[in-house]
Structures are given as C-alpha cells and as structure tokens.
Design a protein around this motif. Structure first.
Motif, short mmCIF file in Angstrom:
data_model
loop_
_atom_site.label_atom_id
_atom_site.label_comp_id
_atom_site.label_asym_id
_atom_site.label_seq_id
_atom_site.Cartn_x
_atom_site.Cartn_y
_atom_site.Cartn_z
N CYS A 10 36.20 32.30 32.91
CA CYS A 10 37.34 32.27 32.64
C CYS A 10 37.79 33.51 32.74
O CYS A 10 36.89 34.20 31.91
CB CYS A 10 37.61 31.60 31.39
N PRO A 32 43.25 27.90 33.63
CA PRO A 32 42.00 27.18 35.05
C PRO A 32 41.06 28.15 35.21
O PRO A 32 40.77 29.06 34.50
CB PRO A 32 42.93 27.87 36.12
N ASP A 34 38.94 30.33 37.04
CA ASP A 34 38.20 31.56 38.38
C ASP A 34 36.55 30.76 38.83
O ASP A 34 35.65 30.24 38.10
CB ASP A 34 38.15 32.44 37.85
N PRO A 196 38.64 26.97 40.93
CA PRO A 196 38.73 27.59 42.29
C PRO A 196 37.90 27.10 43.43
O PRO A 196 38.86 28.34 44.25
CB PRO A 196 38.38 29.07 41.22
N THR A 229 48.53 28.08 44.85
CA THR A 229 47.37 28.33 45.54
C THR A 229 46.92 28.88 46.38
O THR A 229 46.08 29.35 47.25
CB THR A 229 46.58 26.42 45.89
N LEU A 232 47.66 32.65 45.82
CA LEU A 232 46.15 33.20 45.77
C LEU A 232 45.34 33.42 46.36
O LEU A 232 44.34 34.26 46.38
CB LEU A 232 46.34 32.32 43.77
N ARG A 293 48.40 29.36 36.25
CA ARG A 293 47.54 30.10 37.01
C ARG A 293 49.57 31.49 37.57
O ARG A 293 49.19 32.43 38.26
CB ARG A 293 47.11 30.47 38.56
N GLN A 296 48.25 35.69 37.18
CA GLN A 296 47.19 35.75 37.84
C GLN A 296 48.79 35.69 39.56
O GLN A 296 47.88 36.87 39.94
CB GLN A 296 46.33 34.52 38.52
#
Length: 364
Positions: A10, A32, A34, A196, A229, A232, A293, A296
C-alpha cells in the motif's frame, strides 16, 4: 508457481500482503494496492524476439515463468495523425480496447491462483475484456454493470460466456456491489482499478511506443483519464524506461468536462480529488466521479511536467467525426484526446511537442 509472484504493498501506509492470501484492497486504509516489483534495468529487452503478444515484454512484467493466457494482444500499430502527432491503434486489440493489456495480466494471475470464479465491475470495455480472457482461460466470470449500460456492451460480455449483474445507480454503486461480492471465499476480484497487475499490463502501451519509435518516446503522451489505469501504467513504463536512459515525456490527462474531478484538483493545486456529481456525457468511459487512485494520478502528471485538461461533449463529438473522416472509427471516449490536441482544439496544449494518443473502440 504462485510462490514467486510479487506481493502487494500500500502506497499510503506501507502495508504488505501476499498475493495468494491478500484481500482485494489494503485492510488498513481500504485503498488500492501497488506492486512490490521493479524490473531490472539491465535485463535484456528484445521484444521483436518474443511472442506475438503482450508477453513479448516478459522481462519487465511481474508474472514469472510460463504463461498460457493470450489472444495475441498488443503490438498495435502507430500511425501519423498530424505533423507532430501519432495515433496508436488499440482498437485493433482483441476486444477493441487497451483494457486487454491489463485484463490478460489479471486473468493469467487468476489462472495461477485458481479461484472458483472471477468478478469484475465495468461500464463496458473492461468487463468485456475480462470476460473474453476468462473465456480463454476457462474461468467462470461475473461482471457487474451500471443499470444504464448500453445493451450492445452487455451483449458482448454475455457472448463470452460471462454472467452480467445489473446494478441500480451509477459506476460507484456498481463498484460497491462488486466489491461486496469479492469478499466471498473463492472469488478473485479482477479490478482494473484496485489490482496493480492490471497497471503492469497497460504499461506495455508505452513500451510498444518506445519500440515503434526506435528506442525513444515522444515529448508528450496524451491519455483519456477516468480511473487512470492507462495513465498510471504509462507512468510506470516511463519510470522504467528512464532507468534505461530513455528521456521521459510529459503526461497529459484528458477528462470529460461534465465529470472532471482530477482536472478540478489539478487546477486547484490539490493532492487529492474531491468527488464530483455524476453527470451524463458522451465520454462515459472516463466519467468517474471519485477515482480511487486520484492522488497517484495527480502526482504522476505533475512529476512529468504535464497537465490535466477537459473537453466538452460538443468538441468531443466533432473530434470523433473528424477522426472518422480520416478513416478512424473510434468510440466517443477515445476521441477525447483528439478533441484536446487536434486541429480544432482552442489552445495549443502541445506547444510544438511531439505526441502520441491512443484510439480505442468502434464508433457509434
């Protein structure tokens, strides 16, 4: 061998978990996961010598050993769209979307973990992709969709043998229903947001651009963003390629004006995005009022020197029609990037930089 699988971590509180026994989200903060995985920058990367699929990038992917799930996804062509803009034709993926890049990773992971069934939530593309790859892998699949999901999309999901669960309400209600089902024993949650491994599949988009441009990247990558998605995944690939000496591009995120929590947060200089109202838009695929996310995504865009911008529906539809006149029939969501940086855009976001945009779906 599941014992060799990289584990979850995390980014918020440092919690770690074994992929074989972990819940679908961090048990401490609910955020979520990683992945505890960094490819060796010295590993030999010769994609042209690999299989004709996403697995050609096996040295930088987190699933070690032999793989069995594939529909010959990936390696989509890059074509010139304007003087300094190329389009990557991800509508040539098996289910017409870049989501295949992440779905093949999730389903291969699920195959190795051998659950009783796979659960996913989606307004269409991700659900179709997970259903298709589960069919390929022989896994039982159930996809939760919002009640207003077009019948043509649910029909595609059912065609792959998956069951469809219609949920009253919008995307958030659908996600909550799927997550409740994911808590049951024997269920693998194929979440394109929380897992992830999906991001490490979407990063192959950028590795392919790097390969197709002869070992370099454009000065900007323009990406439609809802849950983020693809962006990232792109950020992961950019960091990994930078360790190999490749100059990183700016990341430009494009949102629908009607539902733009990330754009609002970016403009305000905020590190997190406040939820916004769910409103109708042609770009339903990126109409996410509260991206899990978000922190991020904003950090990745700022680190790259990029920006988060919005496009209204009228410009989006015009961009879709313009692409069709150029021979490229794509879904409305996919046209968002062309609306942001194409010839009809009200401002020059690229400022003379080279760029690549993704094109997905079939126009309607």
């Amino acid at each position: 061998m599941t014992h060799a699988l990289p584990g979850y971590v995390c980014s918020e509180d440092g919690t770690r978990a074994d992929v074989r026994t972990a819940p679908w989200a961090c048990p401490v903060c609910g955020g979520p996961w990683d992945l505890d995985f960094t490819p060796d920058p010295a590993a030999v990367l010769e994609p042209a010598a690999g299989p004709n699929s996403l697995w050609r990038y096996a040295p930088v992917l987190p699933l070690p050993g032999a793989f069995s799930v594939s529909l010959a996804e990936g390696h989509t062509p890059l074509i010139p769209l304007a003087e300094r803009i190329h389009a990557k034709l991800d509508f040539l993926m098996p289910t017409l979307s870049f989501k295949d890049r992440g779905a093949v990773m999730l389903v291969e992971l699920a195959r190795r973990l051998a659950p009783q069934r796979v659960v996913a939530d989606s307004s269409g593309n991700a659900g179709t992709s997970v259903a298709a790859y589960c069919a390929r892998a022989g896994l039982e699949c159930e996809v939760f969709v919002p009640e207003d999901t077009p019948e043509k999309k649910t029909a595609r999901i059912r065609a792959h043998g998956a069951s469809v669960r219609t949920v009253p309400g919008g995307r958030e209600a659908t996600a909550q229903a799927a997550r409740a089902a994911a808590d049951a024993p024997g269920v693998f949650y194929a979440s394109h947001v929380f897992n992830p491994y999906f991001l490490h599949g979407t990063k192959t988009y950028v590795y392919e651009v790097w390969e197709e441009l002869g070992g370099r990247l454009p000065e900007a990558l323009v990406v439609p963003v809802g849950n983020g998605t693809l962006l990232l995944g792109a950020a992961l690939a950019v960091e990994e390629l930078a360790r190999r000496g490749v100059r990183p591009p700016a990341l430009i995120a494009v949102q629908a004006e009607a539902v733009a929590p990330l754009a609002q947060a970016f403009a305000a200089g905020a590190e997190e995005a406040a939820p916004v109202e769910q409103r109708p838009t042609l770009a339903e695929g990126i109409a996410i009022p509260a991206p899990p996310r978000a922190r991020q995504i904003l950090a990745a865009v700022r680190k790259s020197g990029g920006a988060v911008v919005t496009v209204p529906d009228d410009r989006l539809r015009a961009a879709q029609q313009d692409l069709a006149r150029r021979g490229l029939s794509v879904e409305p969501t996919s046209a968002a990037c062309w609306a942001a940086v194409g010839p009809s855009a009200p401002e020059d976001l690229l400022q003379g930089r080279t760029a690549v945009i993704p094109l997905c779906g079939a126009g309607t």
